[in-house]
Design an enzyme around this catalytic site. Structure first.
Site, PDB file in Angstrom:
ATOM      1  N   SER A 178      66.946  23.734 140.012  1.00 43.64           N
ATOM      2  CA  SER A 178      67.903  22.617 140.082  1.00 43.64           C
ATOM      3  C   SER A 178      67.514  21.763 141.279  1.00 43.64           C
ATOM      4  O   SER A 178      66.877  22.258 142.222  1.00 43.64           O
ATOM      5  CB  SER A 178      69.310  23.173 140.293  1.00 43.64           C
ATOM      6  N   TYR A 226      74.720  29.292 144.902  1.00 40.46           N
ATOM      7  CA  TYR A 226      74.006  28.680 143.768  1.00 40.46           C
ATOM      8  C   TYR A 226      72.761  27.959 144.298  1.00 40.46           C
ATOM      9  O   TYR A 226      71.643  28.187 143.816  1.00 40.46           O
ATOM     10  CB  TYR A 226      74.903  27.702 143.018  1.00 40.46           C
TER      11      TYR A 226
END
Ligand SMILES: NC(=O)c1ccc[n+]([C@@H]2O[C@H](COP(=O)([O-])OP(=O)(O)OC[C@H]3O[C@@H](n4cnc5c(N)ncnc54)[C@H](OP(=O)(O)O)[C@@H]3O)[C@@H](O)[C@H]2O)c1
Length: 276
Positions: free
Chosen positions: A152, A165
């Site tokens: 990401s 995350y």
């Protein structure tokens, strides 16, 4: 259950074969659709048997390929081994491994339930590392193969209120870059795919509501850009306007300022819609 001691014999007259985790929806399903349209046979992996089976039958009908399903919880400690064994039921070594399964958790780190954090560490880190350790030797031996780790743009920068995350995705970026260098002359391509915000179920699951109405890219755009970048052998591929903006911001703005700013934005978005 297939027997790993009796691996299938590699045939040359069959379609290329890809293993796609998190294929039940979102970006994983988009990779699966795109690869099927290019003639890949598939092993589709997730916990959702109904969705996977539906997608598999649809892809077989539309593209004349073979799509198999693997019902697996990738947070389990034996998940990578299960994947490896099931994949060998169809091919000795896949042509492509896409480690895409994942989920987000917004909010203060100390508010997150420990079991959910452990699940994330397993799905994003442990299962990916173990899967690559199991699949990569066969690819190197054959002299070809592709590994895509869906990270990401959150992996490019620490993000308060999205801390674990972003850190697990940073791990994937670092790991992919290192492996890409190690395997440079082996015929294996390793890519960390770094999408910005993409229209999928991800945000609802993660407890996030974007504070503004900024445009998001589609899952199909992510899969298409990632696969199109493979010939360049770039170890890190950022996708969408957010990817470009993040890369520029990291290059030109002070890190402490950036971390504070993205932390403020993330906190706001978490408060306005958190279900995490
Ligand atoms: N959407 C975004 O804005 C965005 C941006 C950057 C990166 N990403 C990354 O892209 C990847 C795909 O996310 P998405 O946006 O497509 O989200 P999504 O629509 O929520 O799909 C997530 C996929 O991961 C699978 N998964 C999650 N936990 C799993 C587990 N324990 N075992 C097996 N499968 C599991 C889900 O399968 P089941 O629930 O069916 O088991 C589902 O197929 C993730 O790694 C995410 O971090 C997304």
């Amino acid at each position: 259950m297939p027997n790993p001691d009796h691996p299938v014999v590699e045939r040359t007259d069959v379609n290329p074969f890809a293993v796609v985790t998190g294929a039940s929806r979102g970006i994983g399903a988009a990779y699966a659709r795109l690869l099927a349209s290019r003639g890949y046979d598939l092993l589709l992996v997730s916990r959702d048997e109904t969705r996977l089976t539906h997608l598999a039958r649809q892809l077989e009908t539309n593209h004349g390929i073979q799509a198999h399903v693997s019902i697996a919880d990738l947070a389990r400690s034996d998940a990578a081994h299960q994947l490896f064994v099931e994949s060998r039921q169809y091919r000795q070594t896949p042509d492509m491994l896409i480690n895409n399964a994942g989920f987000g958790l917004y909010g203060e780190f100390v508010s997150h339930p420990l079991p959910r954090i452990q699940e994330m560490l397993h799905v994003h880190v442990r299962t990916v590392v173990e899967s690559i350790r199991l699949f990569l030797p066969g690819m190197i031996e054959r002299g070809s193969g592709t590994i895509i780790n869906v990270a990401s743009i959150a992996g490019l920068l620490p993000i308060p209120h999205f801390a674990e995350y972003a850190a697990t995705k940073a791990f994937l970026v670092s790991f992919s870059e290192a492996l890409a260098e190690e395997t440079r002359d082996t015929g294996v391509v390793v890519q960390a795919c770094c999408p910005g915000q993409t229209e999928t179920d991800f945000h609802g699951t993660a407890g996030y509501r974007p504070p503004g109405r900024l445009p998001m890219q589609t899952a199909d755009q992510v899969a298409h850009t990632s696969l199109a970048a493979l010939p360049n052998k770039s170890p890190v591929v950022t996708i969408g306007w957010q990817g470009k903006l993040t890369a520029l911001a990291i290059k030109w703005l002070p890190r402490t300022f950036l971390i504070k700013t993205v932390g403020r934005i993330t906190k706001l978005a978490t408060r306005s819609g958190s279900t995490a």
